[in-house]
Enzyme design. Sequence first.
Site, PDB file in Angstrom:
ATOM      1  N   ASP A 114       0.548  -1.049   0.058  1.00  0.00           N
ATOM      2  CA  ASP A 114       0.104   0.305   0.120  1.00  0.00           C
ATOM      3  C   ASP A 114       1.220   1.352   0.659  1.00  0.00           C
ATOM      4  O   ASP A 114       0.509   2.575   0.310  1.00  0.00           O
ATOM      5  CB  ASP A 114      -0.945   0.453   0.594  1.00  0.00           C
ATOM      6  CG  ASP A 114      -0.108  -0.319   2.617  1.00  0.00           C
ATOM      7  OD1 ASP A 114       0.962   0.592   2.936  1.00  0.00           O
ATOM      8  OD2 ASP A 114      -1.481  -0.868   3.351  1.00  0.00           O
ATOM      9  N   GLU A 169      -3.383 -10.632  17.890  1.00  0.00           N
ATOM     10  CA  GLU A 169      -2.912 -12.171  18.193  1.00  0.00           C
ATOM     11  C   GLU A 169      -1.648 -12.731  18.633  1.00  0.00           C
ATOM     12  O   GLU A 169      -0.747 -11.669  17.658  1.00  0.00           O
ATOM     13  CB  GLU A 169      -3.347 -12.549  16.013  1.00  0.00           C
ATOM     14  CG  GLU A 169      -5.253 -13.165  16.371  1.00  0.00           C
ATOM     15  CD  GLU A 169      -5.005 -13.443  14.632  1.00  0.00           C
ATOM     16  OE1 GLU A 169      -4.619 -14.020  14.311  1.00  0.00           O
ATOM     17  OE2 GLU A 169      -5.602 -13.223  13.581  1.00  0.00           O
ATOM     18  N   CYS A 172      -6.711  -1.356 -17.689  1.00  0.00           N
ATOM     19  CA  CYS A 172      -4.955  -1.496 -18.663  1.00  0.00           C
ATOM     20  C   CYS A 172      -3.882  -0.647 -18.055  1.00  0.00           C
ATOM     21  O   CYS A 172      -3.391  -0.980 -18.392  1.00  0.00           O
ATOM     22  CB  CYS A 172      -5.668  -0.851 -20.409  1.00  0.00           C
ATOM     23  SG  CYS A 172      -4.517  -0.090 -20.911  1.00  0.00           S
ATOM     24  N   HIS A 224       6.872  -7.980  -0.634  1.00  0.00           N
ATOM     25  CA  HIS A 224       5.690  -8.312  -1.712  1.00  0.00           C
ATOM     26  C   HIS A 224       5.871  -7.485  -3.007  1.00  0.00           C
ATOM     27  O   HIS A 224       4.294  -7.381  -4.022  1.00  0.00           O
ATOM     28  CB  HIS A 224       4.357  -8.691  -1.262  1.00  0.00           C
ATOM     29  CG  HIS A 224       4.398  -9.813  -0.186  1.00  0.00           C
ATOM     30  ND1 HIS A 224       3.989 -10.217   0.601  1.00  0.00           N
ATOM     31  CD2 HIS A 224       5.821 -10.978  -0.356  1.00  0.00           C
ATOM     32  CE1 HIS A 224       3.919 -11.328   1.891  1.00  0.00           C
ATOM     33  NE2 HIS A 224       5.538 -11.924   1.111  1.00  0.00           N
TER      34      HIS A 224
HETATM   35  P1  NAD Z   1      -3.142 -10.873   7.293  1.00  0.00           P
HETATM   36  O1  NAD Z   1      -4.509 -10.364   6.878  1.00  0.00           O
HETATM   37  O2  NAD Z   1      -2.701 -12.549   7.114  1.00  0.00           O
HETATM   38  O3  NAD Z   1      -3.239 -10.640   8.555  1.00  0.00           O
HETATM   39  C1  NAD Z   1      -3.331  -9.424   9.736  1.00  0.00           C
HETATM   40  C2  NAD Z   1      -3.227  -9.205  10.670  1.00  0.00           C
HETATM   41  O4  NAD Z   1      -2.285  -7.929  11.382  1.00  0.00           O
HETATM   42  C3  NAD Z   1      -3.710 -10.232  12.121  1.00  0.00           C
HETATM   43  O5  NAD Z   1      -2.897 -11.388  12.839  1.00  0.00           O
HETATM   44  C4  NAD Z   1      -4.770  -9.369  12.405  1.00  0.00           C
HETATM   45  O6  NAD Z   1      -4.903 -10.163  13.883  1.00  0.00           O
HETATM   46  C5  NAD Z   1      -3.790  -8.020  12.407  1.00  0.00           C
HETATM   47  N1  NAD Z   1      -4.553  -7.420  12.863  1.00  0.00           N
HETATM   48  C6  NAD Z   1      -5.357  -6.727  12.753  1.00  0.00           C
HETATM   49  N2  NAD Z   1      -5.955  -5.403  13.084  1.00  0.00           N
HETATM   50  C7  NAD Z   1      -4.656  -5.311  13.093  1.00  0.00           C
HETATM   51  C8  NAD Z   1      -4.390  -3.345  14.109  1.00  0.00           C
HETATM   52  N3  NAD Z   1      -5.041  -1.912  14.078  1.00  0.00           N
HETATM   53  N4  NAD Z   1      -3.407  -3.653  14.480  1.00  0.00           N
HETATM   54  C9  NAD Z   1      -2.606  -4.483  14.818  1.00  0.00           C
HETATM   55  N5  NAD Z   1      -2.677  -5.812  13.997  1.00  0.00           N
HETATM   56  C10 NAD Z   1      -3.843  -5.639  13.079  1.00  0.00           C
HETATM   57  O7  NAD Z   1      -1.962 -10.222   6.804  1.00  0.00           O
HETATM   58  P2  NAD Z   1      -0.325 -10.351   6.734  1.00  0.00           P
HETATM   59  O8  NAD Z   1       0.738 -11.223   7.359  1.00  0.00           O
HETATM   60  O9  NAD Z   1       0.246  -8.830   5.895  1.00  0.00           O
HETATM   61  O10 NAD Z   1      -0.224 -11.260   5.161  1.00  0.00           O
HETATM   62  C11 NAD Z   1      -1.008 -11.354   4.156  1.00  0.00           C
HETATM   63  C12 NAD Z   1      -0.866 -10.418   2.873  1.00  0.00           C
HETATM   64  O11 NAD Z   1      -1.213  -9.911   2.600  1.00  0.00           O
HETATM   65  C13 NAD Z   1       0.504 -10.218   2.973  1.00  0.00           C
HETATM   66  O12 NAD Z   1       1.524 -10.369   1.959  1.00  0.00           O
HETATM   67  C14 NAD Z   1       0.130  -8.403   2.219  1.00  0.00           C
HETATM   68  O13 NAD Z   1       0.826  -8.166   0.938  1.00  0.00           O
HETATM   69  C15 NAD Z   1      -1.063  -8.403   1.852  1.00  0.00           C
HETATM   70  N6  NAD Z   1      -2.063  -7.698   2.301  1.00  0.00           N
HETATM   71  C16 NAD Z   1      -1.462  -6.005   2.141  1.00  0.00           C
HETATM   72  C17 NAD Z   1      -2.462  -5.647   2.713  1.00  0.00           C
HETATM   73  C18 NAD Z   1      -1.866  -3.947   2.320  1.00  0.00           C
HETATM   74  O14 NAD Z   1      -1.159  -3.276   1.305  1.00  0.00           O
HETATM   75  N7  NAD Z   1      -2.271  -3.214   3.055  1.00  0.00           N
HETATM   76  C19 NAD Z   1      -3.472  -4.997   2.625  1.00  0.00           C
HETATM   77  C20 NAD Z   1      -4.303  -6.823   3.089  1.00  0.00           C
HETATM   78  C21 NAD Z   1      -3.198  -7.531   2.460  1.00  0.00           C
END
Ligand code: NAD
Length: 274
Positions: A110, A244, A172, A125
């Site tokens: 992001d 978590e 696109c 990523h």
């Molecule tokens: P995940 O969605 O697997 O896990 C998110 C984690 O954040 C969970 O453990 C959850 O409990 C915790 N969480 C939720 N709200 C929170 C808060 N306010 N403060 C602290 N922790 C909080 O995410 P991940 O482990 O980053 O893996 C997912 C993949 O998806 C990554 O590769 C990422 O690139 C991608 N992704 C990116 C975005 C982004 O760029 N913002 C958003 C969604 C997914």
Amino acid sequence: MEKRALDIQAAGAWLRTAKAVLVFTGAGISAESGIPTFRGDEGVWDNFPTRGFSTWPGLLLSIISRPQSVADFLARFIEPIANAEPNCAHRAIFLLQQQSNAVIVTQNVDGLQQLAGSLNVTELHGSLFITRSFSISSRKQISRTEMRELVKGLKRVSEDKLGVRGFVRAICPLWGLNGLMPHWPDVILFGQRLPRQAWNSAFSAAKHCDCMLVVGTSGVVFPASLLPKIARSNGAKIIGIGPEKPNCDLWLAGNAVEILPTLVSTAFGLAEGH
Ligand code: NAD
């Protein structure tokens, strides 16, 4: 003093005295900026099965068979990212980087940590705001305004029930052909290798840090999930932040926006909101 305050003081002392700090972030740090996480309550994968939407071959097949669902999926993923602003957890990490020269590695696509001011963020990523082609020199930046326009086009695909052609036209700027040259978003989907340089930097930072802050990640996405293990097996102290419990030495349970500003100001004796 209550346990939370004691834990924050202990974590702050680790950060202050560490010689090399690594900050490792996931989707949770951007949750308060309005970007849904992938896992947890109402995670993206609850609505869109990973098989059809999280790999390039899966996406291509889905575009042919159900372009409106793919447009809907992409609009829902991209829109909150295109509209998001950094929150105080991103700003606290920027401050931490200034105070301790911390290395920042993120799984997020992001760009919010950079918008908060951080330089040298390793994006494991990739980034949604970069398109690439076969050569490195063909990488192009997409602005947030362009991304918002693209989302409007994607929404029209599902609202007006357009087919594959309508989808191709809408997507696109991010994914398609310039003349005969293809371009696609510089993000890593399931089953792809991580960019070598980004992985090498992250691996080296994990190996050499003596304190690692792990923020807002479920720790299930491989191989990024190896980084805390590498750091720990090389003797680093791991501080986990999120609702978590990750595998860590000290868990500060809760929301990153509530914990990080206090942690960083405690560690470096700054007024909160500095
Ligand atoms: P995940 O969605 O697997 O896990 C998110 C984690 O954040 C969970 O453990 C959850 O409990 C915790 N969480 C939720 N709200 C929170 C808060 N306010 N403060 C602290 N922790 C909080 O995410 P991940 O482990 O980053 O893996 C997912 C993949 O998806 C990554 O590769 C990422 O690139 C991608 N992704 C990116 C975005 C982004 O760029 N913002 C958003 C969604 C997914």
